[in-house]
Scaffold this motif. Structure first.
Motif: not given
Length: 200
Positions: A36-44, A49-50
């Protein structure tokens, strides 16, 4: 924990998460759907970057079937033993024999017996180099145009960019030792020499 130590641990989380996902052959899209974690958040998160938080790491640890301390690289101090945490994927049981993510990975794998009338194996390719050793049972290895059966004590090694697939060669389970590395090399297949009738 000192601030410098904490920063070092947090910096290492992203590469460990990426290595763990690739080790399990899971895409970011599949992981996003599972956690349920967004693609952008997982990538960062994987790129550093996160900043990793408990709210992000907990569902990831659950999805991978590992404890939180493994994601932040916090093994018992001074204990060199590996504490395997088996997981199942594609119907196969994997027992990790290495505790460090990245580099060479060693597994004991248990493949179920092949049911009668099972479908033809679907070969796949990916970056890497694999070495397999049969501990017990019979392993069918399909490697490009090669279709061979390995028995206990036999081994094979190959570039995983060559289309490949493997399964139990019969109704009984097969146990194998697998060492996998990301660096592909020229394919080799090696098996235990068979004795001639004369014993030479």
């Amino acid at each position: 924990m000192a601030d410098d130590d904490l920063a070092q641990v947090l910096t290492a989380v992203g590469p460990r998460l990426r290595a763990l996902r690739r080790e399990r052959a899971i895409t970011l899209a599949q992981l996003s759907e599972t956690t349920g974690i967004s693609l952008s958040t997982l990538s960062r998160l994987e790129s550093g970057q996160r900043k990793p938080t408990l709210e992000l790491l907990f569902p990831l640890a659950k999805a991978y079937g590992v404890p939180l301390d493994e994601l932040v690289d916090a093994p018992p101090t001074g204990d060199p033993r590996v504490h395997p945490r088996p997981f199942t994927r594609w119907g196969k049981t994997f027992v990790p024999l290495t505790s460090r993510l990245g580099g060479l990975q060693a597994y004991k794998m248990i493949l179920p017996g092949r049911p009668a009338g099972s479908q033809e194996l679907e070969q796949r390719t990916h970056e890497g180099y694999d070495w397999l050793y049969v501990l017990a049972g019979r392993l069918r290895l399909v490697l490009g145009d090669h279709d061979v059966v390995l028995t206990a004590g036999e081994a094979a090694e190959f570039d995983t960019r060559t289309p490949h697939a493997f399964e139990s060669a019969g109704p009984e389970p097969v146990e194998i030792l697998s060492i996998f590395g990301r660096q592909g090399e020229r394919m080799h297949v090696r098996a235990r020499p068979k004795s001639s009738p004369s014993g030479d």
